[in-house]
Design an enzyme around this catalytic site. Sequence first.
Site, PDB file in Angstrom:
ATOM      1  N   ASP A 193      20.276 108.652  91.463  1.00 25.14           N
ATOM      2  CA  ASP A 193      20.684 109.056  90.117  1.00 25.14           C
ATOM      3  C   ASP A 193      19.713 109.995  89.442  1.00 25.14           C
ATOM      4  O   ASP A 193      18.535 110.085  89.809  1.00 25.14           O
ATOM      5  CB  ASP A 193      20.832 107.816  89.229  1.00 25.14           C
ATOM      6  CG  ASP A 193      19.476 107.228  88.848  1.00 25.14           C
ATOM      7  OD1 ASP A 193      18.676 106.924  89.767  1.00 25.14           O
ATOM      8  OD2 ASP A 193      19.191 107.081  87.644  1.00 25.14           O
ATOM      9  N   ASP A 240       9.687 107.854  98.592  1.00 21.28           N
ATOM     10  CA  ASP A 240       9.079 108.965  97.863  1.00 21.28           C
ATOM     11  C   ASP A 240       7.561 108.788  97.934  1.00 21.28           C
ATOM     12  O   ASP A 240       6.936 109.207  98.901  1.00 21.28           O
ATOM     13  CB  ASP A 240       9.640 108.925  96.435  1.00 21.28           C
ATOM     14  CG  ASP A 240       9.206 110.088  95.577  1.00 21.28           C
ATOM     15  OD1 ASP A 240       8.997 111.177  96.107  1.00 21.28           O
ATOM     16  OD2 ASP A 240       9.082 109.908  94.349  1.00 21.28           O
ATOM     17  N   ASP A 294      17.127 103.794  99.806  1.00 26.30           N
ATOM     18  CA  ASP A 294      17.702 105.135  99.709  1.00 26.30           C
ATOM     19  C   ASP A 294      16.682 106.216 100.053  1.00 26.30           C
ATOM     20  O   ASP A 294      16.935 107.093 100.861  1.00 26.30           O
ATOM     21  CB  ASP A 294      18.284 105.373  98.300  1.00 26.30           C
ATOM     22  CG  ASP A 294      17.303 105.025  97.176  1.00 26.30           C
ATOM     23  OD1 ASP A 294      16.161 104.581  97.460  1.00 26.30           O
ATOM     24  OD2 ASP A 294      17.670 105.181  95.996  1.00 26.30           O
ATOM     25  N   PHE A 313      13.635 116.968  93.779  1.00 24.16           N
ATOM     26  CA  PHE A 313      14.357 115.843  93.192  1.00 24.16           C
ATOM     27  C   PHE A 313      15.822 115.930  93.613  1.00 24.16           C
ATOM     28  O   PHE A 313      16.474 116.949  93.421  1.00 24.16           O
ATOM     29  CB  PHE A 313      14.242 115.856  91.668  1.00 24.16           C
ATOM     30  CG  PHE A 313      14.777 114.605  91.050  1.00 24.16           C
ATOM     31  CD1 PHE A 313      14.017 113.446  91.026  1.00 24.16           C
ATOM     32  CD2 PHE A 313      16.061 114.571  90.518  1.00 24.16           C
ATOM     33  CE1 PHE A 313      14.521 112.276  90.477  1.00 24.16           C
ATOM     34  CE2 PHE A 313      16.580 113.406  89.974  1.00 24.16           C
ATOM     35  CZ  PHE A 313      15.801 112.252  89.952  1.00 24.16           C
ATOM     36  N   VAL A 314      16.303 114.858  94.218  1.00 20.50           N
ATOM     37  CA  VAL A 314      17.681 114.872  94.708  1.00 20.50           C
ATOM     38  C   VAL A 314      18.530 113.815  94.001  1.00 20.50           C
ATOM     39  O   VAL A 314      18.004 112.824  93.479  1.00 20.50           O
ATOM     40  CB  VAL A 314      17.733 114.652  96.244  1.00 20.50           C
ATOM     41  CG1 VAL A 314      17.181 115.848  96.985  1.00 20.50           C
ATOM     42  CG2 VAL A 314      16.989 113.371  96.648  1.00 20.50           C
ATOM     43  N   ARG A 356      25.270 109.215  90.756  1.00 16.71           N
ATOM     44  CA  ARG A 356      25.221 108.348  91.936  1.00 16.71           C
ATOM     45  C   ARG A 356      26.492 108.470  92.764  1.00 16.71           C
ATOM     46  O   ARG A 356      26.513 108.179  93.945  1.00 16.71           O
ATOM     47  CB  ARG A 356      25.086 106.872  91.523  1.00 16.71           C
ATOM     48  CG  ARG A 356      23.773 106.516  90.863  1.00 16.71           C
ATOM     49  CD  ARG A 356      23.690 104.994  90.724  1.00 16.71           C
ATOM     50  NE  ARG A 356      22.687 104.569  89.766  1.00 16.71           N
ATOM     51  CZ  ARG A 356      21.402 104.386  90.045  1.00 16.71           C
ATOM     52  NH1 ARG A 356      20.950 104.614  91.259  1.00 16.71           N
ATOM     53  NH2 ARG A 356      20.558 103.985  89.125  1.00 16.71           N
ATOM     54  N   LYS A 391      19.264 100.082  92.506  1.00 19.14           N
ATOM     55  CA  LYS A 391      20.673 100.345  92.719  1.00 19.14           C
ATOM     56  C   LYS A 391      20.895 101.416  93.774  1.00 19.14           C
ATOM     57  O   LYS A 391      21.966 101.521  94.358  1.00 19.14           O
ATOM     58  CB  LYS A 391      21.312 100.848  91.402  1.00 19.14           C
ATOM     59  CG  LYS A 391      21.296  99.885  90.275  1.00 19.14           C
ATOM     60  CD  LYS A 391      21.874 100.561  89.017  1.00 19.14           C
ATOM     61  CE  LYS A 391      21.784  99.640  87.829  1.00 19.14           C
ATOM     62  NZ  LYS A 391      22.167 100.368  86.584  1.00 19.14           N
ATOM     63  N   GLY A 392      19.861 102.236  94.003  1.00 19.20           N
ATOM     64  CA  GLY A 392      20.039 103.470  94.756  1.00 19.20           C
ATOM     65  C   GLY A 392      20.634 103.345  96.141  1.00 19.20           C
ATOM     66  O   GLY A 392      21.260 104.269  96.640  1.00 19.20           O
ATOM     67  N   LYS A 404      10.361 111.704 101.706  1.00 13.93           N
ATOM     68  CA  LYS A 404       9.699 112.910 101.157  1.00 13.93           C
ATOM     69  C   LYS A 404       8.222 112.825 101.504  1.00 13.93           C
ATOM     70  O   LYS A 404       7.413 112.382 100.676  1.00 13.93           O
ATOM     71  CB  LYS A 404       9.783 112.878  99.620  1.00 13.93           C
ATOM     72  CG  LYS A 404      11.013 113.461  98.996  1.00 13.93           C
ATOM     73  CD  LYS A 404      10.761 113.575  97.482  1.00 13.93           C
ATOM     74  CE  LYS A 404      12.012 113.341  96.696  1.00 13.93           C
ATOM     75  NZ  LYS A 404      11.795 113.289  95.246  1.00 13.93           N
TER      76      LYS A 404
HETATM   77  P1  IMP Z   1       8.780 105.414  95.625  1.00 15.08           P
HETATM   78  O1  IMP Z   1       8.059 106.496  94.888  1.00 15.08           O
HETATM   79  O2  IMP Z   1       8.744 105.630  97.133  1.00 15.08           O
HETATM   80  O3  IMP Z   1       8.273 104.082  95.240  1.00 15.08           O
HETATM   81  O4  IMP Z   1      10.301 105.514  95.210  1.00 15.08           O
HETATM   82  C1  IMP Z   1      10.752 104.830  94.094  1.00 15.08           C
HETATM   83  C2  IMP Z   1      12.183 105.079  93.768  1.00 15.08           C
HETATM   84  O5  IMP Z   1      12.250 106.281  93.027  1.00 15.08           O
HETATM   85  C3  IMP Z   1      13.191 105.253  94.905  1.00 15.08           C
HETATM   86  O6  IMP Z   1      13.674 104.067  95.438  1.00 15.08           O
HETATM   87  C4  IMP Z   1      14.295 106.000  94.151  1.00 15.08           C
HETATM   88  O7  IMP Z   1      15.138 105.076  93.497  1.00 15.08           O
HETATM   89  C5  IMP Z   1      13.515 106.821  93.143  1.00 15.08           C
HETATM   90  N1  IMP Z   1      13.420 108.217  93.590  1.00 15.08           N
HETATM   91  C6  IMP Z   1      12.422 108.802  94.258  1.00 15.08           C
HETATM   92  N2  IMP Z   1      12.688 110.106  94.490  1.00 15.08           N
HETATM   93  C7  IMP Z   1      13.912 110.339  93.949  1.00 15.08           C
HETATM   94  C8  IMP Z   1      14.760 111.497  93.859  1.00 15.08           C
HETATM   95  O8  IMP Z   1      14.467 112.603  94.362  1.00 15.08           O
HETATM   96  N3  IMP Z   1      15.942 111.314  93.225  1.00 15.08           N
HETATM   97  C9  IMP Z   1      16.337 110.132  92.677  1.00 15.08           C
HETATM   98  N4  IMP Z   1      15.565 109.027  92.727  1.00 15.08           N
HETATM   99  C10 IMP Z   1      14.375 109.128  93.372  1.00 15.08           C
END
Ligand code: IMP
Length: 177
Positions: free
Chosen positions: A160, A104, A101, A153-154, A166, A44-45, A132
């Site tokens: 969210d 990470d 969005d 963490f944002v 959100r 959803k982000g 990040k």
């Molecule tokens: P990944 O670790 O790159 O696979 O990210 C997975 C998902 O974790 C992202 O698409 C976000 O929805 C969520 N996410 C990662 N970091 C944050 C954060 O700082 N705040 C909120 N959601 C996050």
Amino acid sequence: MPNANYATEVLISADAIRAKIAEMGRAIAAQHGGGRLICVGVLKGSFMFLADLVRAIPLPELEVDFIAVSSYVGTESTGVVRITHDLARSIEGEHVLLVEDIVDTGLTVRYLLDNLATRHPRSLKVAALLEKPARARVQVPVDFKGFTIEDQFVVGYGLDYDGRLRNLDHVALLTPR
Ligand code: IMP
């Protein structure tokens, strides 16, 4: 305030986001060779980012689609995410822009790029509002980047905390109190 345990603090203002998205939209349009561009938002982000980004991309043949993923199956180390809502149409032979969005660990984008590539798009690029780098577990090519942030963490602007926050028009940090 959401509850008594934390407050939020502006990290990236709505104005700064607006200016960056205008820049990204121009770059995406300038690098697009012509023809249809399918922008795929990762739910959803990315819903808010996608909505603003497509308005900043002045291409006549732009279409929007969505894909939704669940969190990692098993542990984060496997990087296996489950697609809970798939694209409405085929992307074979199409120019596709994956709109995320935040990158990470990179595992979600890596999984989605591998998955979408099996559907034989003509091109496949990535736009991410936030990155990040300190948390990167796998390298993923992000063709259009918004902001690089620290290992924090944002929330807000689509992101969210436990389903909430959100709806902030900016990106914020959660601060304990
Ligand atoms: P990944 O670790 O790159 O696979 O990210 C997975 C998902 O974790 C992202 O698409 C976000 O929805 C969520 N996410 C990662 N970091 C944050 C954060 O700082 N705040 C909120 N959601 C996050």
